[in-house]
Design a protein around this motif. Sequence first.
Motif, PDB file in Angstrom:
ATOM      1  N   ALA A  67      74.750 -61.174 120.560  1.00  0.00           N
ATOM      2  CA  ALA A  67      74.027 -60.163 121.316  1.00  0.00           C
ATOM      3  C   ALA A  67      72.607 -59.985 120.786  1.00  0.00           C
ATOM      4  CB  ALA A  67      74.782 -58.839 121.281  1.00  0.00           C
ATOM      5  N   VAL A  68      72.448 -59.886 119.468  1.00  0.00           N
ATOM      6  CA  VAL A  68      71.115 -59.675 118.884  1.00  0.00           C
ATOM      7  C   VAL A  68      70.243 -60.906 119.074  1.00  0.00           C
ATOM      8  CG1 VAL A  68      69.849 -59.255 116.742  1.00  0.00           C
ATOM      9  CG2 VAL A  68      71.928 -57.960 117.246  1.00  0.00           C
ATOM     10  N   ARG A  69      70.810 -62.087 118.838  1.00  0.00           N
ATOM     11  CA  ARG A  69      70.025 -63.310 119.040  1.00  0.00           C
ATOM     12  C   ARG A  69      69.559 -63.405 120.495  1.00  0.00           C
ATOM     13  NH1 ARG A  69      73.624 -66.965 117.779  1.00  0.00           N
ATOM     14  NH2 ARG A  69      73.037 -67.326 115.600  1.00  0.00           N
ATOM     15  N   CYS A  70      70.436 -63.085 121.424  1.00  0.00           N
ATOM     16  CA  CYS A  70      70.082 -63.115 122.847  1.00  0.00           C
ATOM     17  C   CYS A  70      68.982 -62.102 123.142  1.00  0.00           C
ATOM     18  CB  CYS A  70      71.318 -62.818 123.693  1.00  0.00           C
ATOM     19  SG  CYS A  70      70.997 -62.716 125.472  1.00  0.00           S
ATOM     20  N   ALA A  71      69.090 -60.889 122.589  1.00  0.00           N
ATOM     21  CA  ALA A  71      68.086 -59.846 122.828  1.00  0.00           C
ATOM     22  C   ALA A  71      66.712 -60.276 122.320  1.00  0.00           C
ATOM     23  CB  ALA A  71      68.521 -58.542 122.169  1.00  0.00           C
ATOM     24  N   ILE A  72      66.682 -60.905 121.144  1.00  0.00           N
ATOM     25  CA  ILE A  72      65.404 -61.373 120.588  1.00  0.00           C
ATOM     26  C   ILE A  72      64.807 -62.458 121.479  1.00  0.00           C
ATOM     27  CG2 ILE A  72      64.351 -62.584 118.645  1.00  0.00           C
ATOM     28  CD1 ILE A  72      66.402 -61.154 116.836  1.00  0.00           C
ATOM     29  N   ASP A  73      65.631 -63.402 121.915  1.00  0.00           N
ATOM     30  CA  ASP A  73      65.141 -64.464 122.804  1.00  0.00           C
ATOM     31  C   ASP A  73      64.567 -63.871 124.094  1.00  0.00           C
ATOM     32  OD1 ASP A  73      65.907 -66.380 120.997  1.00  0.00           O
ATOM     33  OD2 ASP A  73      67.808 -66.848 121.984  1.00  0.00           O
ATOM     34  N   ILE A  74      65.257 -62.891 124.637  1.00  0.00           N
ATOM     35  CA  ILE A  74      64.790 -62.262 125.875  1.00  0.00           C
ATOM     36  C   ILE A  74      63.441 -61.583 125.664  1.00  0.00           C
ATOM     37  CG2 ILE A  74      65.224 -60.318 127.446  1.00  0.00           C
ATOM     38  CD1 ILE A  74      68.208 -61.063 127.292  1.00  0.00           C
ATOM     39  N   GLN A  75      63.327 -60.791 124.606  1.00  0.00           N
ATOM     40  CA  GLN A  75      62.080 -60.056 124.381  1.00  0.00           C
ATOM     41  C   GLN A  75      60.912 -61.003 124.117  1.00  0.00           C
ATOM     42  OE1 GLN A  75      62.156 -57.340 125.527  1.00  0.00           O
ATOM     43  NE2 GLN A  75      63.015 -55.693 124.313  1.00  0.00           N
ATOM     44  N   ILE A 121      65.848 -52.524 124.667  1.00  0.00           N
ATOM     45  CA  ILE A 121      67.223 -53.022 124.557  1.00  0.00           C
ATOM     46  C   ILE A 121      67.946 -52.260 123.448  1.00  0.00           C
ATOM     47  CG2 ILE A 121      68.696 -55.014 124.040  1.00  0.00           C
ATOM     48  CD1 ILE A 121      66.541 -56.808 125.185  1.00  0.00           C
ATOM     49  N   GLY A 122      69.165 -51.831 123.730  1.00  0.00           N
ATOM     50  CA  GLY A 122      70.024 -51.202 122.738  1.00  0.00           C
ATOM     51  C   GLY A 122      71.331 -51.971 122.616  1.00  0.00           C
ATOM     52  N   ILE A 123      71.853 -52.092 121.396  1.00  0.00           N
ATOM     53  CA  ILE A 123      73.084 -52.868 121.158  1.00  0.00           C
ATOM     54  C   ILE A 123      73.977 -52.102 120.189  1.00  0.00           C
ATOM     55  CG2 ILE A 123      74.068 -55.067 120.374  1.00  0.00           C
ATOM     56  CD1 ILE A 123      71.332 -56.346 120.887  1.00  0.00           C
ATOM     57  N   THR A 124      75.260 -52.054 120.496  1.00  0.00           N
ATOM     58  CA  THR A 124      76.238 -51.492 119.570  1.00  0.00           C
ATOM     59  C   THR A 124      77.540 -52.273 119.670  1.00  0.00           C
ATOM     60  OG1 THR A 124      77.269 -49.439 118.810  1.00  0.00           O
ATOM     61  CG2 THR A 124      77.254 -49.826 121.178  1.00  0.00           C
ATOM     62  N   ILE A 125      78.439 -52.017 118.733  1.00  0.00           N
ATOM     63  CA  ILE A 125      79.806 -52.552 118.790  1.00  0.00           C
ATOM     64  C   ILE A 125      80.723 -51.359 119.002  1.00  0.00           C
ATOM     65  CG2 ILE A 125      81.639 -53.758 117.572  1.00  0.00           C
ATOM     66  CD1 ILE A 125      79.506 -55.158 115.927  1.00  0.00           C
ATOM     67  N   GLY A 126      81.601 -51.451 119.966  1.00  0.00           N
ATOM     68  CA  GLY A 126      82.462 -50.303 120.202  1.00  0.00           C
ATOM     69  C   GLY A 126      83.735 -50.655 120.939  1.00  0.00           C
TER      70      GLY A 126
END
Length: 557
Positions: A67-75, A95-100
């Motif tokens: 998720a984080v790698r994808c978010a960085i690529d997108i930004q 972008i916000g990311i959590t595990i839940g």
Amino acid sequence: MKRKIAAIFAADIAGYSRLVAEDEEETLRRLASYREVIDDFIAKASGRIFNTAGDAVLAEFPSAVDAVRCAIDIQESLRTRNMAYPPSRQMSFRIGITIGDVVERNGDLLGDGVNIAARLEGLAEVGGICVSRAVHEQVANKLSVQFADIGAQEVKNIPTPVHAYMVAMRREDGSYSKPQLKKTASKMAAAPVWMWPLVVAVVSIVGIVVTGFLYNTKLKQTATAAAPPAVTPSAAPSPTPAAMAASPTPATQTAKAPMAAMPPSNAGAAMAPMPAPSPAPAMTGKLAAESVPFINERVRNYLASEYSAAGDYKAFALNIGGFTGSALNQPNEEAARNAAVEQCQKRADAAQSPRRCEIYAVGNNVVYAHGKPPMPPAPYFRHDAVTERAFVSKDFPIVRDPQKVRLENMFVPAAKSRSVALGPGGQYFMVLGASSAEDAARRSLESCGAIAGVPCVVVAIDDNFVVPIPTLLRITGLFYPATNAQIGADARGEVVHKLADAMGWNAVAVGTAGRPGLGLKAADEQTAVNSALADCAKRDSDCHVIAIGPFTVGPIN
């Protein structure tokens, strides 16, 4: 329903309402383009988009690292795209990311994990990423990413503070930016205990002073009000009724707070369907079966006969996908409302419709909150042998490949009569197995219009495209000549008038001064394009084609 642990990704555009208000067509085109980038990165990272609303995207990933790698690529990808635009027109995501722990229902995900991801997105910088502590712990030693700890954050509708981290984004020179930490109420708790009595004393003194000032001011205002009013020029004229009624806020932004009402910059051009969506006034009055949107003829006949004749207490519910529910002879109004919505929602859920059911009528009175969906002028479609051709899913304009696959699997084999309507941002709605082509067209336009917030266009009826599908240039959106910013304001009315009944292939070109050239009623696309360019060259320079048929177009990449 089933529970599972997932990394939840929430993205949203910063300042989307302003961007739409300034230039809706261009914003929607770019949103569709940026969404293609986002969707591709999510798919490549083994993610799945489970919900969208307007400019918002919610996705799940099998791991926080993905998720984080994808978010960085997108930004980073979107930052590069934004360089082509001035700062005021850049479209940047948070972008916000959590595990839940989340609950899966009919492909959608629900629960605190989704809510927290959305709140973290609100904490992120423009063009940045904010993650929860759980994500930070999973990613810190696996990716070469720098974080800034912003501590425990109080967020709306979450009972306990969320410990959050900002991701440092990479600059063009390879260095990393330092996230700008947002000031939060939780940091006040770190003040030394001895300061609190001083703070309380200062606040008390300020309160006394302000109260006295306001009291004296009020006395002066009261005395002034009693005196004859002086004639003075108004610094800011009161808004006219027309200005107060206009709003640039798209009806599709269900997750956004509405902007203050303001007239669109092109308020004077009102000769064609307006692409700037504004919330329709709530529908009220007596129930008229022929005016109810989204429904088929069978339901319409039921409303006109059995429902209308029944006594109280009764209610009728619907959603924009055409699902309905009704309740007759209930003990009270509340019971009727609840039963109608429950029946409608069960039918919608069974068909996996993402749209929620709402009350349309109580008794014989309409109480629908959303008003009539925006519609184009009739006729809703026309058969034209010059431009009409067989429907091919891969040639369907604007939408992405997954939607084309869905059209191939659902629309192509479905029974007649069937219709697909298309909105400017790639929104579309299909109606299958209607009583007639006209009924299918009307219902697809109503539902598509309610989703898009602006009038849509019928693209296909049964086995054929009923609008010309350009091939010489790339389709970028729907063409609204009355509000198109590339055409000079004084020339838009003439373009609307000349295009109104023009069959065959039609093209519009403009030059640097916004003077339009038209190629009308041509036998083929190339002739229409050549005629439009030649007509434009008579009164302008550096002419280029901006529209073919109902579509805006641009160079093929």
